[in-house]
Write an enzyme that holds these catalytic residues in place. Structure first.
Site, PDB file in Angstrom:
ATOM      1  N   GLU A  43       2.546  -9.504  15.687  1.00 29.71           N
ATOM      2  CA  GLU A  43       4.028  -8.800  15.589  1.00 29.71           C
ATOM      3  C   GLU A  43       3.134  -7.342  16.659  1.00 29.71           C
ATOM      4  OE1 GLU A  43       6.341  -7.223  12.961  1.00 29.71           O
ATOM      5  OE2 GLU A  43       4.918  -6.578  11.557  1.00 29.71           O
ATOM      6  N   ASN A  86       0.737  -1.429   0.146  1.00 33.40           N
ATOM      7  CA  ASN A  86      -0.046   0.160   0.319  1.00 33.40           C
ATOM      8  C   ASN A  86       0.696   1.732  -0.028  1.00 33.40           C
ATOM      9  OD1 ASN A  86       0.560  -1.182   2.407  1.00 33.40           O
ATOM     10  ND2 ASN A  86      -1.467  -0.969   3.325  1.00 33.40           N
ATOM     11  N   THR A 111       3.047  -8.180  -0.993  1.00 30.82           N
ATOM     12  CA  THR A 111       3.132  -8.200   0.372  1.00 30.82           C
ATOM     13  C   THR A 111       2.235  -9.598   0.974  1.00 30.82           C
ATOM     14  OG1 THR A 111       2.435  -7.294   2.444  1.00 30.82           O
ATOM     15  CG2 THR A 111       1.126  -7.132   0.835  1.00 30.82           C
ATOM     16  N   ILE A 112       3.241  -9.997   1.854  1.00 36.29           N
ATOM     17  CA  ILE A 112       3.250 -11.606   2.294  1.00 36.29           C
ATOM     18  C   ILE A 112       2.121 -10.633   3.431  1.00 36.29           C
ATOM     19  CG2 ILE A 112       5.342 -12.201   2.304  1.00 36.29           C
ATOM     20  CD1 ILE A 112       5.583 -11.262   5.411  1.00 36.29           C
ATOM     21  N   ASP A 113       1.924  -9.253   3.694  1.00 34.46           N
ATOM     22  CA  ASP A 113       0.717  -9.156   4.798  1.00 34.46           C
ATOM     23  C   ASP A 113      -0.954  -8.857   4.533  1.00 34.46           C
ATOM     24  OD1 ASP A 113       2.885  -8.304   6.461  1.00 34.46           O
ATOM     25  OD2 ASP A 113       3.063  -6.659   5.835  1.00 34.46           O
ATOM     26  N   MET A 156       4.405 -12.143  11.465  1.00 30.00           N
ATOM     27  CA  MET A 156       4.317 -10.558  10.833  1.00 30.00           C
ATOM     28  C   MET A 156       3.532 -10.376  10.385  1.00 30.00           C
ATOM     29  SD  MET A 156       8.153 -10.146   7.996  1.00 30.00           S
ATOM     30  CE  MET A 156       9.274  -9.008   9.400  1.00 30.00           C
ATOM     31  N   GLY A 157       3.028  -8.708  10.170  1.00 28.12           N
ATOM     32  CA  GLY A 157       1.812  -8.795  10.319  1.00 28.12           C
ATOM     33  C   GLY A 157       1.466  -7.300  11.102  1.00 28.12           C
ATOM     34  N   ARG A 158       2.145  -6.422  10.540  1.00 24.86           N
ATOM     35  CA  ARG A 158       1.823  -4.830  11.922  1.00 24.86           C
ATOM     36  C   ARG A 158       0.493  -4.723  12.153  1.00 24.86           C
ATOM     37  NH1 ARG A 158       4.696  -1.042  12.892  1.00 24.86           N
ATOM     38  NH2 ARG A 158       6.033  -1.476  11.310  1.00 24.86           N
TER      39      ARG A 158
HETATM   40  O1  F6P Z   1       5.568  -5.148   4.985  1.00 30.85           O
HETATM   41  C1  F6P Z   1       5.252  -6.175   5.238  1.00 30.85           C
HETATM   42  C2  F6P Z   1       6.076  -6.434   6.337  1.00 30.85           C
HETATM   43  O2  F6P Z   1       7.281  -7.910   6.116  1.00 30.85           O
HETATM   44  C3  F6P Z   1       5.541  -6.791   7.545  1.00 30.85           C
HETATM   45  O3  F6P Z   1       4.742  -7.413   7.820  1.00 30.85           O
HETATM   46  C4  F6P Z   1       6.354  -5.945   9.115  1.00 30.85           C
HETATM   47  O4  F6P Z   1       5.704  -6.063   9.701  1.00 30.85           O
HETATM   48  C5  F6P Z   1       7.536  -5.115   7.497  1.00 30.85           C
HETATM   49  O5  F6P Z   1       7.321  -5.438   6.729  1.00 30.85           O
HETATM   50  C6  F6P Z   1       8.762  -5.859   8.726  1.00 30.85           C
HETATM   51  O6  F6P Z   1       9.919  -4.681   8.126  1.00 30.85           O
HETATM   52  P1  F6P Z   1      11.658  -4.490   8.431  1.00 30.85           P
HETATM   53  O7  F6P Z   1      11.339  -5.797   7.960  1.00 30.85           O
HETATM   54  O8  F6P Z   1      11.534  -3.151   7.201  1.00 30.85           O
HETATM   55  O9  F6P Z   1      11.971  -4.484   9.262  1.00 30.85           O
END
Ligand code: F6P
Length: 423
Positions: free
Chosen positions: A246, A113, A141-143, A189-191
């Site tokens: 996370e 996004n 995106t994996i998210d 992951m996945g904010r």
């Molecule tokens: O955008 C994908 C993502 O993998 C999120 O799930 C995660 O919060 C973020 O990237 C982590 O990013 P970085 O590797 O820059 O810390």
């Protein structure tokens, strides 16, 4: 296509992002593009005139097959927020002057996004100035949190890895017996969106009970309730496995990881680096219950695991790359390719294009009804949605027992340190 095209990769990498690059390259060449440029480190690299000619790297069918199986952004990536047109018009003039110099007729950006925000701004500028270059987004995106698309390339492979790893972790957790039991906390992951964490439920099957608890970031996390649930489960089982995002936050919106030793790193989009939630909770549970605990942070592994990808995902990633080029070649701009699910069984999915203005900066979260009432597990609907996306394998090409990847552009493989911003 009569002129050249340029493609870039941006944001967090995935195991499928290079399949999209392969799709862009092949389709652009098939449609007559003269040169397919690859910007190194996305728009940030382009601004420093860092780009390559992809035909120097994808010379044979084998190169293309290797690229599809190579994790992480082949072209390098960036998290760069393009300022608004009214904030810094000079940056736009510079980008468009470069595109003119390179005789580029289409600009394809593979990203999530935040990256679609770049496509939105560049296509708006082209309209305002009457510039003919087309700007099209290719989802990644994996998210899995992009709006208007059924799912995003990269998610299926990450979900497959997460489901597989969770199953292996659960198996391992039952081997040894500890006096007060074992609690394993797996951080995914996945904010803001719990699509990846929910995928841990894929471990469940005839041969595995699946995780005991699943906590998504969409639902406020209550640490006392968590402790009580773990304690209750430990009275019945010798091992408890919990999957947590996370990004879980308490009812006041404070990240749980902020209560531990979080780093202070914030990216260009203002996102805090999230890490350490599992470690924090494992310590907390050990202190409260006195049992053995283990914290597992899947971290980079879940987005770079090209040895356990989903065939459906890799092929769709390639397909959206091709569709993005077709879209630009047919004269469209300010669009993103989306995946449109036609049926679940048999799984069928096609592509369409949608207005990037409705996608940029939006987030698609897991619907509340796909999580149980207690907020501790995903529903069958969730699993039914994900399952088709993890089907099939894309076997790695093994050399000396290790998967072979396409050799990185020399500009990236050298250990180069970008100019540091002054504090
Ligand atoms: O955008 C994908 C993502 O993998 C999120 O799930 C995660 O919060 C973020 O990237 C982590 O990013 P970085 O590797 O820059 O810390």
């Amino acid at each position: 296509m009569k002129k050249n095209i340029i493609v870039g990769q941006s944001g967090g990498p995935t195991a499928a992002i290079n399949a999209s690059l392969a799709g862009v390259y092949r389709t652009a060449k098939d449609r007559g593009a003269k040169t397919v440029y690859g910007m190194l480190h996305g728009i940030q690299g382009l601004l420093n005139e860092r780009y390559i000619d992809l035909s120097d790297h994808i010379r044979t069918e084998l190169d293309s097959e290797l690229l599809k199986r190579t994790p992480a952004s082949f072209l390098g990536s960036c998290r760069f927020k393009l300022p608004g047109i009214h904030e810094d018009i000079e940056i736009y003039k510079k980008i468009f002057a470069l595109l003119d110099k390179m005789d580029v007729e289409a600009f394809i950006y593979i990203g999530g996004n935040d990256s679609m925000d770049t496509i939105k701004k560049l296509s708006d500028y082209a309209i305002i100035t009457g510039h003919p270059c087309r700007f099209v987004g290719c989802p990644k995106t994996i998210d899995n949190d992009l709006a208007l698309t059924d799912h995003t390339p990269g998610y299926g492979s990450a979900a497959k890895y997460i489901g597989t790893s969770m199953k292996e972790i659960i198996r391992d957790s039952y081997c040894l017996e500890y006096d007060k039991g074992l609690v394993t906390i797996v951080e995914v992951m996945g904010r803001d969106a719990g699509w990846l964490t929910g995928a841990t439920a894929l471990a469940e099957g005839e041969d595995c009970d699946g995780p005991d608890l699943i906590y998504l970031p969409e639902i406020p996390f209550d640490i006392i309730n968590f402790r009580d649930r773990v304690e209750k489960l430990l009275s019945k089982k010798r091992s408890v496995v919990a999957a947590i995002s996370e990004g879980i936050r308490d009812k006041n919106g404070v990240y749980i990881c902020e209560q531990g030793n979080i780093t202070n790193f914030v990216d260009a989009f203002g996102h805090k680096q999230l890490s350490g939630t599992a470690a924090f909770l494992a310590n907390y549970i050990a202190g409260e219950i006195g049992c053995k605990t283990r914290a597992i942070e899947l971290s980079t592994l879940q987005r770079s695991a090209s040895h356990v990808t989903s065939r459906v995902d890799i092929l769709e990633a390639q397909q959206v790359g091709g569709a993005a080029v077709k879209c630009a070649d047919e004269g469209d701009s300010g669009k993103m390719v989306v995946l449109q699910r036609i049926s679940d069984d048999p799984y069928q999915c096609g592509t369409e294009v949608k207005d990037v203005h409705k996608i940029a900066n939006e987030e698609k979260l897991v619907p509340r009804e796909w999580v149980n009432k207690e907020g501790t597990y995903v529903t069958e609907e969730f699993v039914d949605y994900v399952q088709p996306l993890i089907q099939g394998d894309m076997a790695p090409i093994m050399v000396n027992g290790i998967p072979r990847h396409l050799i990185s552009p020399k500009e990236l493989s050298h250990y180069t340190v970008p100019e540091r911003k002054k504090k």
